[in-house]
Design a protein around this motif. Sequence first.
Motif, PDB file in Angstrom:
ATOM      1  N   ALA A 381      -0.388 -20.471   6.753  1.00 34.67           N
ATOM      2  CA  ALA A 381      -1.724 -20.189   6.034  1.00 34.67           C
ATOM      3  C   ALA A 381      -1.407 -20.038   4.694  1.00 34.67           C
ATOM      4  O   ALA A 381      -2.230 -20.452   3.680  1.00 34.67           O
ATOM      5  CB  ALA A 381      -2.453 -19.212   6.820  1.00 34.67           C
ATOM      6  N   PHE A 382      -0.278 -19.125   4.341  1.00 33.64           N
ATOM      7  CA  PHE A 382       0.094 -18.753   3.037  1.00 33.64           C
ATOM      8  C   PHE A 382       0.547 -20.154   2.201  1.00 33.64           C
ATOM      9  O   PHE A 382       0.203 -20.449   0.960  1.00 33.64           O
ATOM     10  CB  PHE A 382       1.113 -18.014   2.920  1.00 33.64           C
ATOM     11  CG  PHE A 382       0.692 -16.549   3.302  1.00 33.64           C
ATOM     12  CD1 PHE A 382      -0.618 -16.294   3.694  1.00 33.64           C
ATOM     13  CD2 PHE A 382       1.409 -15.225   3.501  1.00 33.64           C
ATOM     14  CE1 PHE A 382      -1.198 -14.980   3.895  1.00 33.64           C
ATOM     15  CE2 PHE A 382       1.267 -14.170   3.994  1.00 33.64           C
ATOM     16  CZ  PHE A 382      -0.444 -14.016   4.203  1.00 33.64           C
ATOM     17  N   LEU A 383       1.154 -20.962   2.957  1.00 37.03           N
ATOM     18  CA  LEU A 383       1.673 -22.211   2.232  1.00 37.03           C
ATOM     19  C   LEU A 383       0.344 -23.215   1.827  1.00 37.03           C
ATOM     20  O   LEU A 383       0.544 -23.926   0.924  1.00 37.03           O
ATOM     21  CB  LEU A 383       2.743 -22.999   3.053  1.00 37.03           C
ATOM     22  CG  LEU A 383       4.036 -22.370   3.346  1.00 37.03           C
ATOM     23  CD1 LEU A 383       4.940 -23.156   4.353  1.00 37.03           C
ATOM     24  CD2 LEU A 383       4.912 -22.319   1.860  1.00 37.03           C
ATOM     25  N   LYS A 384      -0.592 -23.147   2.773  1.00 40.55           N
ATOM     26  CA  LYS A 384      -1.648 -23.925   2.469  1.00 40.55           C
ATOM     27  C   LYS A 384      -2.512 -23.568   1.331  1.00 40.55           C
ATOM     28  O   LYS A 384      -3.057 -24.495   0.610  1.00 40.55           O
ATOM     29  CB  LYS A 384      -2.597 -23.942   3.613  1.00 40.55           C
ATOM     30  CG  LYS A 384      -2.124 -24.678   5.035  1.00 40.55           C
ATOM     31  CD  LYS A 384      -3.070 -24.519   6.187  1.00 40.55           C
ATOM     32  CE  LYS A 384      -2.640 -25.438   7.467  1.00 40.55           C
ATOM     33  NZ  LYS A 384      -3.593 -25.246   8.544  1.00 40.55           N
ATOM     34  N   ILE A 385      -2.375 -22.415   1.197  1.00 37.56           N
ATOM     35  CA  ILE A 385      -3.063 -21.818  -0.238  1.00 37.56           C
ATOM     36  C   ILE A 385      -2.287 -22.061  -1.301  1.00 37.56           C
ATOM     37  O   ILE A 385      -2.880 -22.383  -2.491  1.00 37.56           O
ATOM     38  CB  ILE A 385      -3.556 -20.281   0.085  1.00 37.56           C
ATOM     39  CG1 ILE A 385      -4.395 -20.218   1.398  1.00 37.56           C
ATOM     40  CG2 ILE A 385      -3.980 -19.505  -1.223  1.00 37.56           C
ATOM     41  CD1 ILE A 385      -4.580 -18.608   1.861  1.00 37.56           C
ATOM     42  N   LEU A 386      -1.134 -21.513  -1.277  1.00 37.69           N
ATOM     43  CA  LEU A 386      -0.089 -21.602  -2.578  1.00 37.69           C
ATOM     44  C   LEU A 386       0.235 -22.946  -2.959  1.00 37.69           C
ATOM     45  O   LEU A 386       0.620 -23.330  -3.888  1.00 37.69           O
ATOM     46  CB  LEU A 386       1.161 -20.496  -2.187  1.00 37.69           C
ATOM     47  CG  LEU A 386       0.543 -19.109  -1.916  1.00 37.69           C
ATOM     48  CD1 LEU A 386       1.941 -18.277  -1.694  1.00 37.69           C
ATOM     49  CD2 LEU A 386      -0.291 -18.593  -3.203  1.00 37.69           C
ATOM     50  N   CYS A 387       0.832 -23.646  -1.657  1.00 35.06           N
ATOM     51  CA  CYS A 387       1.438 -24.846  -2.009  1.00 35.06           C
ATOM     52  C   CYS A 387       0.428 -26.056  -1.357  1.00 35.06           C
ATOM     53  O   CYS A 387       1.081 -26.666  -0.201  1.00 35.06           O
ATOM     54  CB  CYS A 387       2.863 -25.160  -1.717  1.00 35.06           C
ATOM     55  SG  CYS A 387       3.690 -23.818  -2.458  1.00 35.06           S
ATOM     56  N   PRO A 388      -0.751 -26.310  -1.541  1.00 33.13           N
ATOM     57  CA  PRO A 388      -1.507 -27.355  -0.718  1.00 33.13           C
ATOM     58  C   PRO A 388      -1.232 -28.764  -0.736  1.00 33.13           C
ATOM     59  O   PRO A 388      -1.230 -29.293   0.257  1.00 33.13           O
ATOM     60  CB  PRO A 388      -2.986 -27.283  -1.433  1.00 33.13           C
ATOM     61  CG  PRO A 388      -2.588 -26.776  -2.803  1.00 33.13           C
ATOM     62  CD  PRO A 388      -1.464 -25.671  -2.466  1.00 33.13           C
ATOM     63  N   GLN A 389      -0.373 -29.256  -1.859  1.00 29.83           N
ATOM     64  CA  GLN A 389       0.038 -30.524  -2.028  1.00 29.83           C
ATOM     65  C   GLN A 389       1.298 -30.606  -0.968  1.00 29.83           C
ATOM     66  O   GLN A 389       1.530 -31.866  -0.720  1.00 29.83           O
ATOM     67  CB  GLN A 389       0.485 -30.810  -3.474  1.00 29.83           C
ATOM     68  CG  GLN A 389       1.661 -29.941  -3.951  1.00 29.83           C
ATOM     69  CD  GLN A 389       1.461 -28.657  -4.351  1.00 29.83           C
ATOM     70  OE1 GLN A 389       0.291 -28.342  -4.189  1.00 29.83           O
ATOM     71  NE2 GLN A 389       2.334 -27.865  -4.837  1.00 29.83           N
ATOM     72  N   LYS A 390       1.930 -29.739  -0.472  1.00 26.31           N
ATOM     73  CA  LYS A 390       2.998 -29.924   0.360  1.00 26.31           C
ATOM     74  C   LYS A 390       2.793 -30.328   1.659  1.00 26.31           C
ATOM     75  O   LYS A 390       3.204 -30.728   2.656  1.00 26.31           O
ATOM     76  CB  LYS A 390       4.101 -28.569   0.282  1.00 26.31           C
ATOM     77  CG  LYS A 390       4.862 -28.740  -1.225  1.00 26.31           C
ATOM     78  CD  LYS A 390       5.650 -27.542  -1.003  1.00 26.31           C
ATOM     79  CE  LYS A 390       6.599 -27.330  -2.287  1.00 26.31           C
ATOM     80  NZ  LYS A 390       7.516 -26.206  -2.251  1.00 26.31           N
ATOM     81  N   LEU A 391       1.427 -29.607   1.963  1.00 24.72           N
ATOM     82  CA  LEU A 391       0.895 -29.765   3.435  1.00 24.72           C
ATOM     83  C   LEU A 391      -0.402 -30.854   3.333  1.00 24.72           C
ATOM     84  O   LEU A 391      -1.157 -30.515   4.253  1.00 24.72           O
ATOM     85  CB  LEU A 391       0.558 -28.472   3.886  1.00 24.72           C
ATOM     86  CG  LEU A 391       1.603 -27.337   3.936  1.00 24.72           C
ATOM     87  CD1 LEU A 391       1.039 -25.952   4.346  1.00 24.72           C
ATOM     88  CD2 LEU A 391       2.751 -27.683   4.842  1.00 24.72           C
ATOM     89  N   ALA A 392      -0.314 -31.631   2.319  1.00 30.49           N
ATOM     90  CA  ALA A 392      -1.504 -32.638   2.200  1.00 30.49           C
ATOM     91  C   ALA A 392      -1.440 -33.476   3.569  1.00 30.49           C
ATOM     92  O   ALA A 392      -2.501 -33.797   4.061  1.00 30.49           O
ATOM     93  CB  ALA A 392      -1.365 -33.361   1.053  1.00 30.49           C
ATOM     94  N   THR A 393      -0.351 -33.963   4.034  1.00 33.18           N
ATOM     95  CA  THR A 393      -0.198 -35.071   4.914  1.00 33.18           C
ATOM     96  C   THR A 393       0.788 -34.135   6.157  1.00 33.18           C
ATOM     97  O   THR A 393       1.911 -34.679   6.393  1.00 33.18           O
ATOM     98  CB  THR A 393       0.633 -36.349   4.624  1.00 33.18           C
ATOM     99  OG1 THR A 393       1.812 -35.951   4.042  1.00 33.18           O
ATOM    100  CG2 THR A 393      -0.464 -36.929   3.527  1.00 33.18           C
ATOM    101  N   PRO A 394       0.078 -33.171   6.711  1.00 32.82           N
ATOM    102  CA  PRO A 394       0.702 -32.408   7.891  1.00 32.82           C
ATOM    103  C   PRO A 394       1.175 -33.491   9.191  1.00 32.82           C
ATOM    104  O   PRO A 394       0.554 -34.344   9.499  1.00 32.82           O
ATOM    105  CB  PRO A 394      -0.067 -31.506   8.389  1.00 32.82           C
ATOM    106  CG  PRO A 394      -1.390 -32.008   8.100  1.00 32.82           C
ATOM    107  CD  PRO A 394      -1.277 -32.942   6.843  1.00 32.82           C
ATOM    108  N   LYS A 395       2.328 -33.331   9.684  1.00 37.17           N
ATOM    109  CA  LYS A 395       2.786 -33.924  10.757  1.00 37.17           C
ATOM    110  C   LYS A 395       1.801 -33.485  12.026  1.00 37.17           C
ATOM    111  O   LYS A 395       1.642 -32.342  12.212  1.00 37.17           O
ATOM    112  CB  LYS A 395       4.232 -33.881  10.978  1.00 37.17           C
ATOM    113  CG  LYS A 395       4.927 -34.517  10.005  1.00 37.17           C
ATOM    114  CD  LYS A 395       6.537 -34.424  10.430  1.00 37.17           C
ATOM    115  CE  LYS A 395       7.392 -34.903   9.245  1.00 37.17           C
ATOM    116  NZ  LYS A 395       8.804 -34.731   9.326  1.00 37.17           N
TER     117      LYS A 395
END
Length: 402
Positions: A381-395
């Motif tokens: 959840a923290f990564l989604k907030i701080l680094c949304p571009q890294k989780l734009a296409t989650p597996k």
Amino acid sequence: MHNSTAEIPHTAATYNETCPTQSPSSEFSLGVLVLLALLMVLLSLVTILGNSLVILAFIMDKNLRHRSNYFFLNLAVSDFAVGVFCMPLYIPYALTGTWHLGRSLCKLWLVMDYLVCTASVFNIVLISYDRFLSVTKAVSYRARQGIMSSPAIKMVAIWVLAFLLYCPAVLFWEHVAGHSVVAVDQCHAEFYNNWYFLLCASTLEFFVPLLLVTYFNMHIFHNIQRRQRRGSVQDCESAGSSSLSWRFCGLPRPGASSPSSEAEDSVSSLTRSWRPAAVANGPSRKESSSTALKRNFSASFSSKTGSKLQRDKKIAKSLAIIVCVFAICWAPYSLLMIIRGACHGKCIHKSLYEATFWLLWINSSLNPFLYPLCHMRFRMAFLKILCPQKLATPKSGNTPSL
């Protein structure tokens, strides 16, 4: 947490006339004071931003809205109040030794400080208790997963109990005593040097909660160790003796007529449903089908048990870290507060007491960083907030349960 060490003991109003309060500016150079101010402001900002991130994660990520995780949200709210209200008002008082904001705001600050710090402790106890139930009483715990009223009641009860422990004494002590022992330019509770009250309150605020969380953690680790020993001795997949394997794993032995557990009932009913086809194909086909079914069920049962055990191990480790940090941050302050009250502040140097005071507040700053360290869901959840571009296409895949 609660009291300032910038004050000197005030047993009478006339004390300040002969011995005025000594401010830190007379002890430290200007450079040291500036450094202390920067560190205090930085700690306040870290506390605010860290706990804001936890609260924001709950708002944005539905995966976190799990029954037990609401207790972490309750803890984050209390820690956020420490950073946004308690620390900023205390910083100028700690540096100058004089309270400039008036008696009304002093009372409000004391009430909020005692309330949110005590609520933070009680929330840790509640989190430990919830983890204790999820590990040791998993069946009944899962049965109550959909009931939201129970967690809500517990969360409200935490704040009510925290208020009742200190706040009435903060608000009404001087009215009951008939006079105030706090100087006009100071801000601390009237019971600042009352050893009996401090001992009783500290017992309920720290020592009893510490014993409770220790008890819960010991039972959690004992439960996990017992299941580990049972799993190592009774490995369903690698056991050489089929009769021992079925008995150890809670499954029916071949030829058993009356199952004695839920797992046996499941296998027995499934075996009966296969029986007509097995009879039609002859005795050998019947035995092989029944054996294959039992093996498949055994493998599934063992896999689920192992997964639950691994999840409980992670729960135990994360809880142990949070509890240990709590004990380290709170123990020095709680002990020195009682000792200082007994000797009216004459046996404890104010710098030492001030250090333990800030160590207590550091606990509210560290808690948000312990969440992603110990819980995968918070980390994601923290990564989604701080680094949304890294989780734009989650597996594709399931989010880990912790």
